[in-house]
Scaffold this active site. Sequence first.
Site, short mmCIF file in Angstrom:
data_model
loop_
_atom_site.label_atom_id
_atom_site.label_comp_id
_atom_site.label_asym_id
_atom_site.label_seq_id
_atom_site.Cartn_x
_atom_site.Cartn_y
_atom_site.Cartn_z
N ASP A 133 -6.22 -17.44 -25.54
CA ASP A 133 -5.66 -16.08 -25.15
C ASP A 133 -5.94 -15.74 -23.79
OD1 ASP A 133 -4.49 -13.46 -26.03
OD2 ASP A 133 -6.20 -12.64 -25.66
N GLU A 148 -2.52 -19.61 -22.80
CA GLU A 148 -1.48 -18.39 -22.54
C GLU A 148 -1.96 -17.85 -21.20
OE1 GLU A 148 -0.58 -13.83 -23.25
OE2 GLU A 148 -2.60 -14.64 -23.44
#
Length: 553
Positions: free
Chosen positions: A214, A275
């Site tokens: 993330d 990401e």
Amino acid sequence: MNRPESIQTEQSSSAAWWRRAVVYQVYIRSFADGDGDGTGDLAGLRARLDHLVELGIDAVWVNPWYPSPLADGGYDVVDHRDIHPDFGTLAGADALIAEVHDRGLRILIDLVPNHTSIEHPWFQAALGAGPGSPERQRYIFRNGRGPDGDEPPTNWRAVFGGSAWTRVDDGQWYLHIFDTSQPDLNWQHPEVRDEFDDIFRFWLDRGVDGFRIDVAHGMIKDLSFPDVAVDRLDERGQRTPDGSHPHWDRDELHVLIRRWRAVLDDYDDRMMVAEANVHPDRLPLYVRPGEYHQSFNFDLLKADWSADDFRSIIDGAASRAAAIGAASTWVLSNHDIVRHATRYGLPPGTDYERWLLDGPHEVLDAEAGARRARAAVMVTLALPGSAYIYQGDELGLPEVWDLPIEVLEDPTWERSNHTVKGRDGCRVPIPWAKDGPSFGFGPGPAWLAQPPIFGDLSVEAQDGDPSSTLNLYRTAISLRRDLFRRDEELEILDLGTDVLAFRRGSGATVVVNMGSAPLPAADLPADEIVLSSEPLIDTDLPPDTSIWFAPPA
Ligand code: NOJ
């Protein structure tokens, strides 16, 4: 934990599995509710694995499943080595990993290194220990500006709105690039670095096949704390071309990536996907040898339904990836954006966030959106690289854009002072059955109510219908193995301005009519048609339709 034979055998294969995988994203809260409390969970996922096998995917990526107050849907982690009690137990996760492997699939989990929850024991200790304490060093606490220190240390903005700094009772401020409930860790601190090495190993030892990392472009901040230039204050500042932003995409973070990669390389055949919401020219830096195996390419998430846009994104991403030997990834939807079946039904250039809140909603052409979504997945599944499917894409689910504001849970809604409705509309629980209190999601109502149309879009409703979106996905994923997975060659063809067309190394050709007039049969390849996204009434290619042509005989 022993990994099953089927997985071990393929490890010796020269083509790494993740380079050509179809990865299915499970937003665990909304996938399937196994215990009847209205929230999706591991039991629900385990019970529905056969759906994924039938779909033909290669791997499952599960969104954060850790203990969390769920202030940001689980991206606010309290304990990285356990499972949220609403989702199950660690033993349940072990069982899931084993069952996924038994079916010959792989599993990726979501790791959130940029921040924790405010309820994380480290943050609670930092609050208790006070300014200047070692406990505060693991986060980013600073004194404020102004005579009384009552102005934030910098002008940095949080992604969900407002200042990126929140003041605590003793007067210091902590940094949170996302919600105030998500304090940023200080990655210059050796304990933080060591802790995450250990967390990686914890899950690798349990048998997971990889990680979705993330906010991979976060982590490192310029600790001299310069203000951000005023014209770069909004989220677009994330995508600067030169790594000069004080807290996004800084060059120093590649040292961390290399460190994590070394941990993964101690294990066989594991991967991590970034990401990284960065400028396209910066993305290749993340997938250099010794760094991430893959990085999401989010450009299609922002593209209008336009052959020009698709062509330039595909061409750019594929050539950048090929230049450094990386594999591209293709993403049409995820848990952070208006679903593509709805995006493609909106006029070009629509600002989705504004449209969700203010409309005008009558401009939505849901039927065109659904058709284009079917045509689009025949693009991503035919491109070299891996394709990520967000749960419900295979049912053609639209965005639930009319959720009443009382049910909104995305922190964006509050943090933006009710100017951005947020992401709940793409996170509505999946319909499995035509009827029932939550259309088969669970025995009772779901945490977020589904609209009536979900019954007709359910797995049950589509399963036996050969012309359904679900069966298009099943057929396309199965055909992909022979037609598009064997090589990474791509040649873009020119069949006209409104037509996206390309040929793959196998000789198979993909043609998508993205214009408003039929494409005459005479302009199409003469090869055999193996799949079309809509039934073909005559030999012309109708608008908003894709065709896969077999390699020349
Ligand atoms: C990206 C995740 O996809 C999103 O859902 C989350 O809110 C932010 N990172 C913060 O963790």
